[in-house]
Scaffold this motif. Structure first.
Motif, PDB file in Angstrom:
ATOM      1  N   GLY A 203     -60.093  67.586 -19.542  1.00  0.00           N
ATOM      2  CA  GLY A 203     -61.050  68.678 -19.482  1.00  0.00           C
ATOM      3  C   GLY A 203     -60.918  69.633 -20.648  1.00  0.00           C
ATOM      4  O   GLY A 203     -60.086  69.461 -21.537  1.00  0.00           O
ATOM      5  N   ASN A 207     -65.835  71.936 -20.528  1.00  0.00           N
ATOM      6  CA  ASN A 207     -65.983  70.842 -19.569  1.00  0.00           C
ATOM      7  C   ASN A 207     -65.124  71.149 -18.340  1.00  0.00           C
ATOM      8  O   ASN A 207     -64.367  70.307 -17.859  1.00  0.00           O
ATOM      9  CB  ASN A 207     -65.554  69.524 -20.221  1.00  0.00           C
ATOM     10  CG  ASN A 207     -65.965  68.310 -19.429  1.00  0.00           C
ATOM     11  OD1 ASN A 207     -66.875  68.377 -18.603  1.00  0.00           O
ATOM     12  ND2 ASN A 207     -65.288  67.191 -19.650  1.00  0.00           N
ATOM     13  N   GLN A 209     -65.764  71.501 -15.321  1.00  0.00           N
ATOM     14  CA  GLN A 209     -66.000  70.783 -14.067  1.00  0.00           C
ATOM     15  C   GLN A 209     -64.932  69.724 -13.829  1.00  0.00           C
ATOM     16  O   GLN A 209     -64.665  69.351 -12.676  1.00  0.00           O
ATOM     17  CB  GLN A 209     -67.398  70.156 -14.038  1.00  0.00           C
ATOM     18  CG  GLN A 209     -67.651  69.088 -15.083  1.00  0.00           C
ATOM     19  CD  GLN A 209     -68.298  69.665 -16.331  1.00  0.00           C
ATOM     20  OE1 GLN A 209     -68.056  70.822 -16.701  1.00  0.00           O
ATOM     21  NE2 GLN A 209     -69.125  68.848 -16.978  1.00  0.00           N
ATOM     22  N   VAL A 210     -64.278  69.271 -14.902  1.00  0.00           N
ATOM     23  CA  VAL A 210     -63.155  68.344 -14.760  1.00  0.00           C
ATOM     24  C   VAL A 210     -61.993  69.058 -14.074  1.00  0.00           C
ATOM     25  O   VAL A 210     -61.373  68.518 -13.150  1.00  0.00           O
ATOM     26  CB  VAL A 210     -62.721  67.784 -16.130  1.00  0.00           C
ATOM     27  CG1 VAL A 210     -61.439  66.968 -15.997  1.00  0.00           C
ATOM     28  CG2 VAL A 210     -63.832  66.937 -16.726  1.00  0.00           C
ATOM     29  N   TYR A 211     -61.692  70.290 -14.512  1.00  0.00           N
ATOM     30  CA  TYR A 211     -60.644  71.080 -13.861  1.00  0.00           C
ATOM     31  C   TYR A 211     -60.976  71.279 -12.376  1.00  0.00           C
ATOM     32  O   TYR A 211     -60.113  71.152 -11.513  1.00  0.00           O
ATOM     33  CB  TYR A 211     -60.507  72.456 -14.519  1.00  0.00           C
ATOM     34  CG  TYR A 211     -60.149  72.482 -15.980  1.00  0.00           C
ATOM     35  CD1 TYR A 211     -59.630  71.375 -16.627  1.00  0.00           C
ATOM     36  CD2 TYR A 211     -60.334  73.645 -16.718  1.00  0.00           C
ATOM     37  CE1 TYR A 211     -59.297  71.431 -17.973  1.00  0.00           C
ATOM     38  CE2 TYR A 211     -60.003  73.715 -18.050  1.00  0.00           C
ATOM     39  CZ  TYR A 211     -59.497  72.607 -18.690  1.00  0.00           C
ATOM     40  OH  TYR A 211     -59.166  72.664 -20.022  1.00  0.00           O
TER      41      TYR A 211
END
Length: 227
Positions: A203, A207, A209-211
């Motif tokens: 992430g 980005n 949303q990965v976390y």
């Protein structure tokens, strides 16, 4: 069902973008921010000190969970308290006067915590339990991120849970925590998980949303096994 607290370790983030990373993990659902302070003496690595923590403090109101892997620790407690730490953790192995260190942390108005290395028995806690707000159980040898989880700490967490009894003390686990290992330690009694690589891997602040996906997955597996 008890909701497990997730404390992303900033050791695993992009240090050149600390403000952005803090904002990103806060938005992704982090409960606490875990700050690993290493001195190159007590552990074989150097990270950051109170000035960097003070610079981070204005960017979030999340709990700053400061883990001091330094020796001696007593001369620096006030500086870390003034920098904005909410929980200050010292290692049982870092000095000869653990009770004094914990008293000093509470006198500074902060929550007092003690950390145990994998090879340190939980018996060292017996005479300081009434000084503690949190116990941090290391599930790797401290000093570097990205290490593999040491399974022997699972039983150690369970023994600490029994030792605590009805005292309002959190049990935190740090090291190699993933969606696979999180339920093992929450089933044993842990309720706070420090997660580094397993949150930040893949992430970025752009980005995030990965976390968020990583935090949600780890929390879900941990909560499902919680005692």
């Amino acid at each position: 069902m008890t909701s497990t607290l997730i404390a992303p370790s900033m050791l695993a983030c992009d240090f050149s973008r600390l403000r952005d990373e803090i904002k990103a993990v806060e938005g992704a659902g982090a409960d606490w921010i875990h700050l690993d302070v290493m001195d190159g003496h007590f552990v074989p690595n150097i990270t950051f000190g109170p000035n960097v923590i003070a610079a981070m403090r204005p960017h979030t109101d999340k709990v700053f969970d400061t883990h001091l892997m330094i020796a001696p620790c007593d001369p620096y407690l006030e500086a870390f308290a003034k920098a904005g730490s909410d929980v200050i953790t010292v290692h049982a192995e870092a000095g000869p006067h653990l009770d004094r260190s914990l008293q000093a942390i509470r006198a500074l108005g902060k929550k007092a915590a003690v950390s145990l290395n994998p090879g340190t028995p939980e018996s060292v806690l017996e005479y300081v339990l009434d000084r503690l707000d949190l116990i941090l159980v290391m599930s790797v040898n401290p000093g570097f991120g990205g290490q593999k989880f040491i399974p022997a700490v699972i039983d150690k967490v369970a023994r600490i849970r029994d030792m605590i009894g009805d005292r309002p003390i959190d049990i935190e686990v740090d090291g190699g925590v993933t969606a696979e290992t999180a339920p093992l330690v929450t089933a044993a009694g842990a309720n706070v998980l420090v997660v580094g690589s397993a949150v930040f891997k893949g992430g970025s602040p752009e980005n995030a949303q990965v976390y968020e996906r990583h935090i949600k997955t780890i929390r879900a597996t941990a909560d499902a096994a919680h005692v």
